[in-house]
Design a protein around this motif. Structure first.
Motif, short mmCIF file in Angstrom:
data_model
loop_
_atom_site.label_atom_id
_atom_site.label_comp_id
_atom_site.label_asym_id
_atom_site.label_seq_id
_atom_site.Cartn_x
_atom_site.Cartn_y
_atom_site.Cartn_z
N UNK A 100 20.00 -8.69 -12.44
CA UNK A 100 21.43 -8.46 -12.28
C UNK A 100 21.67 -7.25 -11.38
N UNK A 101 22.71 -7.31 -10.57
CA UNK A 101 23.00 -6.25 -9.61
C UNK A 101 23.12 -4.89 -10.30
N UNK A 102 23.82 -4.85 -11.41
CA UNK A 102 24.03 -3.58 -12.12
C UNK A 102 22.74 -3.03 -12.72
N UNK A 103 21.72 -3.89 -12.88
CA UNK A 103 20.46 -3.46 -13.47
C UNK A 103 19.41 -3.07 -12.43
N UNK A 104 19.77 -3.13 -11.15
CA UNK A 104 18.81 -2.81 -10.10
C UNK A 104 18.37 -1.35 -10.19
N UNK A 105 17.09 -1.12 -10.03
CA UNK A 105 16.55 0.24 -9.96
C UNK A 105 16.58 0.68 -8.50
N UNK A 106 17.75 1.05 -8.04
CA UNK A 106 17.93 1.38 -6.63
C UNK A 106 17.08 2.59 -6.24
N UNK A 107 17.05 3.60 -7.10
CA UNK A 107 16.26 4.79 -6.81
C UNK A 107 14.78 4.43 -6.70
N UNK A 108 14.29 3.63 -7.62
CA UNK A 108 12.89 3.24 -7.59
C UNK A 108 12.54 2.43 -6.37
N UNK A 109 13.40 1.47 -6.01
CA UNK A 109 13.13 0.60 -4.87
C UNK A 109 13.17 1.34 -3.54
N UNK A 110 14.05 2.30 -3.44
CA UNK A 110 14.22 2.98 -2.15
C UNK A 110 13.38 4.24 -2.02
N UNK A 111 13.45 5.10 -3.03
CA UNK A 111 12.78 6.40 -2.96
C UNK A 111 11.33 6.30 -3.42
N UNK A 422 3.29 -4.51 -7.52
CA UNK A 422 2.05 -4.18 -6.83
C UNK A 422 2.27 -3.07 -5.81
N UNK A 423 1.50 -1.99 -5.91
CA UNK A 423 1.57 -0.92 -4.91
C UNK A 423 1.14 -1.44 -3.55
N UNK A 424 0.14 -2.31 -3.55
CA UNK A 424 -0.30 -2.92 -2.29
C UNK A 424 0.80 -3.79 -1.71
N UNK A 425 1.53 -4.49 -2.60
CA UNK A 425 2.62 -5.34 -2.12
C UNK A 425 3.70 -4.54 -1.42
N UNK A 426 4.07 -3.40 -1.99
CA UNK A 426 5.10 -2.58 -1.35
C UNK A 426 4.59 -2.01 -0.03
N UNK A 427 3.29 -1.67 0.05
CA UNK A 427 2.72 -1.18 1.30
C UNK A 427 2.74 -2.26 2.37
N UNK A 428 2.40 -3.49 1.98
CA UNK A 428 2.40 -4.60 2.93
C UNK A 428 3.81 -4.85 3.46
N UNK A 429 4.79 -4.81 2.58
CA UNK A 429 6.18 -5.04 3.01
C UNK A 429 6.61 -3.96 3.99
N UNK A 430 6.33 -2.69 3.68
CA UNK A 430 6.74 -1.62 4.57
C UNK A 430 6.03 -1.71 5.93
N UNK A 431 4.75 -2.07 5.91
CA UNK A 431 4.01 -2.20 7.16
C UNK A 431 4.55 -3.35 8.00
N UNK A 432 4.89 -4.45 7.35
CA UNK A 432 5.42 -5.60 8.10
C UNK A 432 6.80 -5.29 8.67
N UNK A 433 7.65 -4.63 7.89
CA UNK A 433 8.97 -4.27 8.40
C UNK A 433 8.87 -3.33 9.60
N UNK A 434 7.85 -2.47 9.60
CA UNK A 434 7.70 -1.53 10.72
C UNK A 434 7.39 -2.26 12.02
N UNK A 435 6.59 -3.34 11.95
CA UNK A 435 6.26 -4.08 13.17
C UNK A 435 5.68 -5.44 12.80
N UNK A 436 6.54 -6.45 12.66
CA UNK A 436 6.05 -7.78 12.26
C UNK A 436 5.02 -8.35 13.23
N UNK A 437 5.14 -8.02 14.50
CA UNK A 437 4.25 -8.62 15.49
C UNK A 437 2.81 -8.14 15.37
N UNK A 438 2.60 -6.96 14.79
CA UNK A 438 1.25 -6.43 14.68
C UNK A 438 0.72 -6.48 13.25
#
Length: 605
Positions: A100-111, A422-438
Motif C-alpha cells: 500500500x502507498x501509505x505503507x511504503x518505506x520511502x526512507x529505506x528505499x531511497x536513502x 537482496x543487497x545484490x539486487x539493489x546494487x544491480x538495479x542501481x548499476x543498470x539505471x546508471x547505464x543500461x547499455x553497459x
C-alpha cells in the motif's frame, strides 16, 4: 520486561533459599521544476514518512480520458530529490504492486538502498488504491474472501458469492458516477505520463514489482520517448494467481500436501479464523514464498503436511493470509481484468482459488478478462531489466512473454521484491539505471538473500511454539514468560549456591550435602543457557527453523530439566522448616516449566 520480572522473583527467592519537508531543487525546464515545488506540502500532509527535502503532492487526472465531464481521480505522490545527481540524470518512478502507498518505506528505499544517491525518486499511488480518491473498496468482497479462508467452501460457492459481492459494489460505484473499467492498466499507464509532464521530467525510468509490472510495461509502449527504461522486479502478468511453482520444492510434494489438506482440513489457531484445505493451502504457499525465510521453510512444511502433520504451517499462515486479505484486494484484482492476463480455463482445471475469485470479481464488475497481449504491445523496445528468482510463480508468469532488449538477472531464493530483500539486487538495479547499455551480470553474489532450505534434521517440529513466535509481540512475550523467569531464577540460584560452596571448599569444610543441593540450579541453568544458545545460533544461521519449531538440540537438552527436577529432592531434605515455602515455589516453577516444554516444545496433549 520478562527479564526484570525474573530478576525480581529471583531476588525474592534467593533471600529465602539463597524531517521537515522542503522543495525539490532544479530550475524551470530542468527535471524538477516549479510544477513540483508548487505541490509541496508540510510533512504532516504526507501519507508516510519521507526524507528531508522531499515533495508531497497530488496528481489530478480524469477518470476516463476523452470523455467530457468524467470524474476526477486524485493520486498522491512523493518526490525524493537526488542527493548528488545532476538535472540531466533521468529520475526513476517506483511502483510496488503488493505494498500500500501509505505503507511504503520511502526512507529505506531511497536513502538506505541508495536509489536517490544520484537521481530523483518518485512514488505514486495507483488508481483505486487506499490513499487515492476515489478508493475502490468493496467490504462485501473482503468479507467473502475472509469467509472462504475461515470455513471450508466449495470453489463454485466461493465464486458465486464473490461475483454477487462485487456486483453490489459495482452498482454502488456506478451510482457514484465511477466507471470501474477505467481503473485498469491503460489509464494507469497514462497517469504516469501525466505525472511526468506535471513534474516536467523529459524522461524517466520506471521500476515496478509484482502486479504493477503491466502498468510499467504499458507505459513504456505508449510513451517511448518519455521512458528511458523499465525495471521489472519479480514481475507478474497474470494477476498474481498462478499455481505455486516447483521453485518451492517438487510439484509432487505440493500436490501431496494439497491432497492431504483436502482430506483433513486443519483449523489454524489464532485471532484470524483460517482453515487450511487444498485451495487455501495453495494460496498461503504462494504468498509465503515472497519472504526468503518462509520460502526456505516451505519444502519441509509441505512434506510434513503430506505425512499427516496438519499444523506444520501454523506459524506461516497468519502473515501470509494478511497479505492476501487486504482492504484494497478487490481494486488490485480489478486492475488485472483488462490487463495482459493468463485466461482462466473454462473448466477451472489448472487454476487456483484466487485466480477464480479474481475472474469472479471481474465478472461481477462487468469487465471482461482480455487475452494475453503481445510483448511488443506491452513494452515496445525500451531497455528492460528483469529480476526474478527462477523457478517461481512470478518467473513463470513472464516466461511466455518475450521482451526485446531485456537484461535478466536471477536471484534464487530472494523472495520479492528483490530490490528490498537482496543487497545484490539493489546494487544491480542501481548499476543498470546508471547505464543500461553497459550492464553486465556477475556484479555480486545473487544468492545473498537466500536462506538455507530447512531439512528435517535441522529442527524438531513444534507448531504451537512456532505459531506463538509468529504472533503479536505482546502474545509472544507472554508465551515465553515461564521459561524466562525459570532461567533467571536458576541463574541467580546457581550463583548463590556456587559462591558459598567454593568458600567452603577453600576452608576445607564438608561440602557433600551442599553439592547435592546444587544439582537443581546448575542443571536448570544449563538447560536455559543451552536452549538460548541453540535458538539464537539458529536464528542467525537458519532463520527458517523458528517458523516450524525449535532447533533439533532443544528436545535433547530437556534431559537437563529432568535431572534438575530430581535434584529438588535434596533441596527439600535440607531446607529448614522456615524455608519450605520458598522450596515449594521453586518446585512449582520447575513443574510449570516442565509442563511448558511438554506443551510447546513436544506438542503433546
Amino acid at each position: 520486561m520478562l527479564v526484570a520480572v525474573g530478576v525480581g522473583v529471583a531476588a525474592g527467592l534467593l533471600g529465602v533459599v539463597a524531517p521537515a519537508v522542503g522543495p525539490v531543487g532544479g530550475s524551470a525546464g530542468a527535471p524538477a521544476t516549479s510544477a513540483a515545488r508548487a505541490a509541496s506540502t508540510a510533512t504532516d500532509d504526507c501519507v508516510m514518512t519521507v526524507p528531508p527535502g522531499s515533495t508531497c503532492g497530488v496528481l489530478s487526472v480524469p477518470e476516463t480520458r476523452g470523455i467530457e465531464g468524467t470524474p476526477t481521480v486524485r493520486l498522491p505522490y512523493v518526490v525524493v530529490p537526488g542527493a548528488h545527481g545532476e538535472d540531466t540524470v533521468p529520475p526513476v518512478v517506483v511502483l510496488l504492486g503488493s505494498t500500500a502507498f501509505a505503507d511504503l518505506d520511502v526512507v529505506g528505499l531511497t536513502t538506505t538502498l541508495g536509489l536517490s544517491t544520484d537521481r530523483d525518486v518518485v512514488f505514486v499511488e495507483r488508481r483505486g488504491g487506499a490513499s487515492a480518491k476515489p478508493a475502490l473498496r468493496c467490504a462485501a468482497a473482503v468479507d467473502v474472501l475472509s469467509g472462504v479462508f475461515a470455513e471450508p467452501t466449495s470453489r463454485k460457492t466461493a465464486v458465486s458469492r464473490m461475483t454477487g459481492a462485487v456486483e453490489g459494489c459495482a452498482k454502488r460505484w456506478a451510482a457514484d458516477g465511477l466507471t470501474v473499467a477505467s481503473f485498469g492498466v491503460e489509464q494507469s499507464a497514462n497517469d504516469l505520463i501525466e505525472l511526468r509532464h506535471e513534474l516536467r521530467y523529459p524522461s524517466w525510468f520506471v521500476y515496478a514489482s509484482g502486479t504493477a509490472a503491466p502498468v510499467a510495461a504499458r507505459a513504456a509502449a505508449i510513451d517511448p520517448k518519455g521512458v528511458s527504461g523499465v525495471v521489472l522486479d519479480a514481475p507478474v502478468f497474470d494477476g498474481g494467481n498462478l499455481r505455486p511453482s516447483t521453485g518451492l520444492g517438487s510439484a509432487a510434494a505440493l500436490a501431496s500436501a494439497v491432497a492431504a489438506a483436502d482430506r483433513a482440513p486443519h483449523r489454524v489457531p489464532g485471532w484470524r479464523p483460517v482453515v487450511l484445505n487444498g485451495d487455501t493451502l495453495e494460496a498461503v504457499v504462494d504468498a509465503a514464498a515472497a519472504d526468503p525465510a518462509r520460502q526456505a521453510a516451505l519444502p519441509l512444511a509441505l512434506a510434513t503436511i503430506a505425512n499427516g502433520g496438519t499444523s506444520a504451517l501454523d506459524a506461516i499462515v497468519e502473515p501470509a493470509v494478511s497479505t492476501i486479505i487486504t482492504p484494497d484486494v478487490v481494486s488490485r484484482w480489478l486492475a488485472t481484468c483488462a490487463a495482459p492476463y493468463r485466461p482462466v480455463a473454462a473448466d477451472g482445471v489448472g487454476t487456483t482459488l484466487l485466480a477464480d475469485l479474481t475472474a469472479a470479481s471481474c465478472a461481477g464488475a462487468g469487465i471482461p478478462i482480455t487475452p494475453q497481449a503481445d510483448a511488443a504491445v506491452l513494452a515496445g523496445e525500451r531497455p528492460t531489466l528483469i529480476l526474478d528468482e527462477g523457478g517461481t510463480a512470478a518467473a513463470d508468469s513472464v516466461e511466455s512473454l518475450s521482451f526485446p532488449a531485456a537484461d535478466r538477472s536471477t536471484f534464487p531464493g530472494a523472495g520479492s521484491p528483490i530490490l528490498t530483500t537482496s543487497s545484490c539486487g539493489s546494487l544491480v538495479v542501481r548499476a543498470w539505471l546508471a547505464d543500461p547499455s553497459s550492464f553486465r551480470s556477475g556484479l555480486c553474489a545473487v544468492d545473498d538473500a537466500a536462506v538455507r532450505v530447512l531439512a528435517a534434521a535441522d529442527t524438531h517440529p513444534s507448531p504451537r511454539l512456532a505459531a506463538a513466535v509468529a504472533s503479536a509481540p505482546a502474545q509472544s512475550a507472554a508465551v515465553f514468560a515461564v521459561p524466562v523467569v525459570f532461567g533467571v531464577v536458576n541463574l541467580f540460584w546457581a550463583i548463590g549456591w556456587l559462591v558459598p560452596t567454593i568458600g567452603a571448599i577453600l576452608r576445607r569444610q564438608p561440602v557433600l550435602g551442599r553439592l547435592a543441593t546444587g544439582i537443581a540450579p546448575v542443571f536448570g541453568s544449563v538447560w536455559f543457557i543451552g536452549c538460548a544458545v541453540a535458538v539464537l545460533q539458529n536464528v542467525h544461521s537458519s532463520p527458517a527453523t523458528v517458523l516450524l519449531g525449535v532447533p533439533a538440540a532443544v528436545p535433547w537438552l530437556s534431559i537437563m530439566l529432568v535431572l534438575g527436577g530430581f535434584g529438588l529432592t535434596p533441596v527439600w531434605q535440607r531446607a529448614p522448616r522456615g524455608r519450605r515455602l520458598a522450596v515449594f515455589v521453586l518446585s512449582a516453577l520447575w513443574a510449570a516449566t516442565a509442563a511448558w516444554v511438554v506443551w510447546f516444545v513436544f506438542g503433546w496433549a
